[in-house]
Design an enzyme around this catalytic site. Structure first.
Site, PDB file in Angstrom:
ATOM      1  N   GLY A 228      36.415  38.599  64.630  1.00  7.62           N
ATOM      2  CA  GLY A 228      37.369  38.230  63.920  1.00  7.62           C
ATOM      3  C   GLY A 228      37.549  36.754  64.350  1.00  7.62           C
TER       4      GLY A 228
ATOM      5  CG  ASN B 290      26.091  41.458  67.684  1.00  2.00           C
ATOM      6  OD1 ASN B 290      27.343  41.973  67.154  1.00  2.00           O
ATOM      7  ND2 ASN B 290      24.845  42.054  67.336  1.00  2.00           N
ATOM      8  CB  THR B 291      31.003  42.062  68.499  1.00  5.51           C
ATOM      9  OG1 THR B 291      30.044  42.977  69.108  1.00  5.51           O
ATOM     10  CG2 THR B 291      31.018  42.272  66.978  1.00  5.51           C
TER      11      THR B 291
ATOM     12  N   GLY C 210      30.727  34.175  63.775  1.00  4.65           N
ATOM     13  CA  GLY C 210      31.758  34.395  64.844  1.00  4.65           C
ATOM     14  C   GLY C 210      33.178  33.900  64.256  1.00  4.65           C
ATOM     15  N   GLY C 211      33.850  34.866  63.693  1.00  6.56           N
ATOM     16  CA  GLY C 211      35.293  34.670  63.170  1.00  6.56           C
ATOM     17  C   GLY C 211      35.362  33.682  61.929  1.00  6.56           C
TER      18      GLY C 211
ATOM     19  CE  LYS D 216      26.633  50.373  59.079  1.00  7.79           C
ATOM     20  NZ  LYS D 216      26.526  49.439  60.329  1.00  7.79           N
TER      21      LYS D 216
ATOM     22  N   GLY E   9      31.515  37.025  58.535  1.00  7.49           N
ATOM     23  CA  GLY E   9      31.749  38.955  59.042  1.00  7.49           C
ATOM     24  C   GLY E   9      32.843  39.457  58.810  1.00  7.49           C
TER      25      GLY E   9
ATOM     26  CB  ILE F 249      29.892  51.333  63.537  1.00  7.36           C
ATOM     27  CG1 ILE F 249      31.155  50.196  63.051  1.00  7.36           C
ATOM     28  CG2 ILE F 249      29.584  51.959  62.203  1.00  7.36           C
ATOM     29  CD1 ILE F 249      32.340  50.932  62.711  1.00  7.36           C
TER      30      ILE F 249
ATOM     31  CB  CYS G 271      24.055  46.831  68.247  1.00  2.68           C
ATOM     32  SG  CYS G 271      25.384  48.005  67.890  1.00  2.68           S
TER      33      CYS G 271
END
Lengths: 271, 309
Positions: free
Chosen positions: B217, B192-193, B243-244, B45, B265, B71, B130
């Protein structure tokens, strides 16, 4: 705390429908049947679909250590619980558990008042069992919207505990919320210091429980129902606000690791 | 026998399967649920200089084929990481990569300098991407100039290989990747997301406290693959695909497209043994296709369609 959690596929041994949208099932898993403590939960997934993708948390409701099964109970809310309702004996469910911190037995406990709101009652049977075996008196208060959603009242009556019921439509027990008979009982206590409330239920119900502990001075613990990403502390998604955090202390706790049971004064139940 | 090991610059992995930062805690949480040493590596993390409380709840929301998270880099901070988390991670027989985040170049510098003295760490992954913190975070990796500057600074300070983690929320991810490569990054990890939003129509509030959040996801896999494909064509340093990724098939798609390694992830939330299963699945695939080396024969082996003459 010992880390007894495992990930395992559990066969469904029995499936029961308790109300219109309320079901329970027994899952074969000797390890969890043995190690689960009252208030702990398991995180379940049916199949490998991506909708829903995440697991769903449920209280370990009842168990039989000798026969090696535990039971979960749920109300159909969304896709995850609907998929669970199609399970039948012989099917398999992926389980991670037991998870979380359960209820804590306070020192000098003489009277345990167990209060369940709706499907939250599922968190209480193991607690009742443990307290009765320890010779602690148990009184049970259960509330639900209607008789169809009032589960486990027969189970608690069979344990010999005194059971008070309330439904909002009055179909079973007192008409209205369970808070009224509960407050009446707490007002009549002779030894409030040796009495403790143990509750589980929906958000509004828990807010009422917190208020009752404040008004009566009877201490209590609440088990919260909340959305979780993983259930064992890696996603850090199930944060709950701590009440009056000091600057050097945590601002949030995690429902999965620090809960799902909290002291009634420990966290803020947001609107 | 198939050789699963891969090299990412000076960094050697026994297999190409890593777990992504923020989806595996500090390893210990999943110790009882999977064989950690089966993994090619663990990425921690994000660690920041000071502890971070993270964002107010609600922080997560599930969606079809994925989830939103915000988060806010909640983590124990550098001191507690070294004191409480590193000792366990050192006992795991796998490669340890520490993900570092910060709101300023100085914060990255301070964390790197301190970790340089700690044994048992193989590399750093720099989280410039992030989407859920106000300062730094996404801002860094949305700008090629800043990405280059902070990477160059980290390169000077770091005793260890550097992986720069990139956001897809940009016009040209390959421009940012090139800036990282030109400034001394050993590898880039992506994606990243994706920034996303979901709305509760009853309360008319966002489903996440902070409003927008990061979507991750299985749903983001095709987007992530396309970004890996793009960067692979334009940048020479190794790529770590994210990624997913939920199973062996997904991991293979990334490796074939040009990722030298992959990170699992969001799938860890559902099954923390996903990485271990993928390693086993890669072995089977390589045997079935008679491949002797993942790095030599599989990575970047995508064969594009050709028009018939």
């Amino acid at each position: 705390m010992n880390d007894t959690k495992i990930i395992v596929d559990c066969p469904v041994l029995a499936f029961d429908t308790l109300g219109a949208e309320i079901h329970s099932m027994r899952l074969h898993c000797p390890e969890i049947a043995k190690s689960a403590r009252p208030g702990q939960f398991v995180n379940l997934k049916v199949g490998t679909e991506f909708a829903p993708m995440l697991r769903r948390p449920f209280s370990v409701c009842r168990r039989d250590r000798l026969e090696g099964w535990f039971e979960v109970m749920w109300k159909v809310i969304g896709q995850g619980t609907r998929a669970m309702s199609r399970l039948r004996p012989g099917d398999s469910v992926s389980v991670i558990g037991p998870l979380g911190r359960g209820y804590i037995q306070p020192a000098d406990l003489k009277l345990a008042v167990l209060v369940g709101g709706g499907i939250g009652v599922a968190a209480l049977p193991l607690l009742c069992e443990d307290f009765q075996q320890a010779g602690i008196e148990v009184e049970v208060f259960l509330g639900a919207r209607n008789g169809d959603e009032l589960a486990l009242s027969g189970y608690f009556k069979d344990t010999g505990a005194s059971v008070v019921l309330a439904t909002e439509d009055g179909s079973i027990g007192t008409r209205g919320l369970i808070t009224a008979p509960l407050l009446e009982r707490l007002a009549a206590l002779t030894k409030p210091a040796n009495t403790h409330l143990f509750s589980c239920g929906p958000h509004g119900f828990l807010k009422a429980m917190v208020q009752i502990t404040e008004e009566t001075g009877v201490a209590g613990q609440i088990a919260i129902e909340t959305m979780m990403g993983c259930g064992f502390g890696i996603c850090v998604g199930c944060a709950v606000r701590c009440r009056n955090p000091r600057p050097d202390k945590k601002k949030y706790k995690l429902a999965c690791l620090d809960g799902p049971v909290f002291d009634a004064q420990e966290i803020v139940l947001d609107d | 026998m198939t050789n699963l090991s891969v090299k990412i610059g000076a960094l050697s992995l026994k297999n190409p399967v890593l777990v992504a930062s923020g989806t595996f805690g500090y390893g210990q949480e999943s110790h009882a649920l999977t064989n950690l040493s089966a993994l090619g590596g663990i990425i921690t993390k994000s660690v920041t200089l000071k502890p971070r409380h993270g964002n107010p709840p609600p922080r997560i929301f599930e969606l079809p084929a994925g989830m939103l998270n915000s988060i806010g880099l909640a983590n124990v901070g550098l001191d507690a990481f070294i004191r409480d988390k590193l000792p366990f991670l050192r006992t795991v027989d796998t490669t340890l990569i520490v993900n570092i985040a910060g709101s300023s170049p100085e914060e990255f510098a301070a964390v790197i300098e301190r970790l340089n003295d700690e044994p048992g760490i193989a590399a750093y992954e720099l989280n410039f991407s992030c989407p859920n913190v106000k300062e730094g975070g996404l801002g860094f990796s949305q700008n090629a100039g800043v990405t280059g500057d902070v990477t160059a600074m980290a390169r000077k300070l770091s005793k260890r290989p550097l992986i720069v983690k990139l956001t897809p929320n940009v016009t040209s991810i390959s421009d940012i990747a090139r800036a990282a490569a030109d400034s001394g990054a050993d590898a880039v990890s992506l994606i990243n997301t994706l920034v996303g939003l979901a709305v509760n129509v009853e309360s008319r509030r966002p489903q996440i406290f902070a409003g927008t959040a990061g979507y991750s996801g299985p749903g983001i896999k095709p987007v992530a693959l396309a970004k890996v494909f793009e960067v692979a064509q334009k940048v020479d340093i190794p790529i770590i695909g994210i990624g997913g990724i939920s199973n062996t098939q997904d991991a293979l798609e990334f490796l074939i497209t040009g990722a030298t390694a992959i990170e699992v992830g969001t799938a860890n939330f559902v099954d923390p043994a996903t990485g271990e299963s993928i390693v086993a699945g890669l072995v089977q695939y390589c045997q079935r296709h008679n491949l002797h080396s993942v790095q030599e024969e599989l990575v970047g082996s995508l064969a594009m369609w050709q028009e018939l003459e």
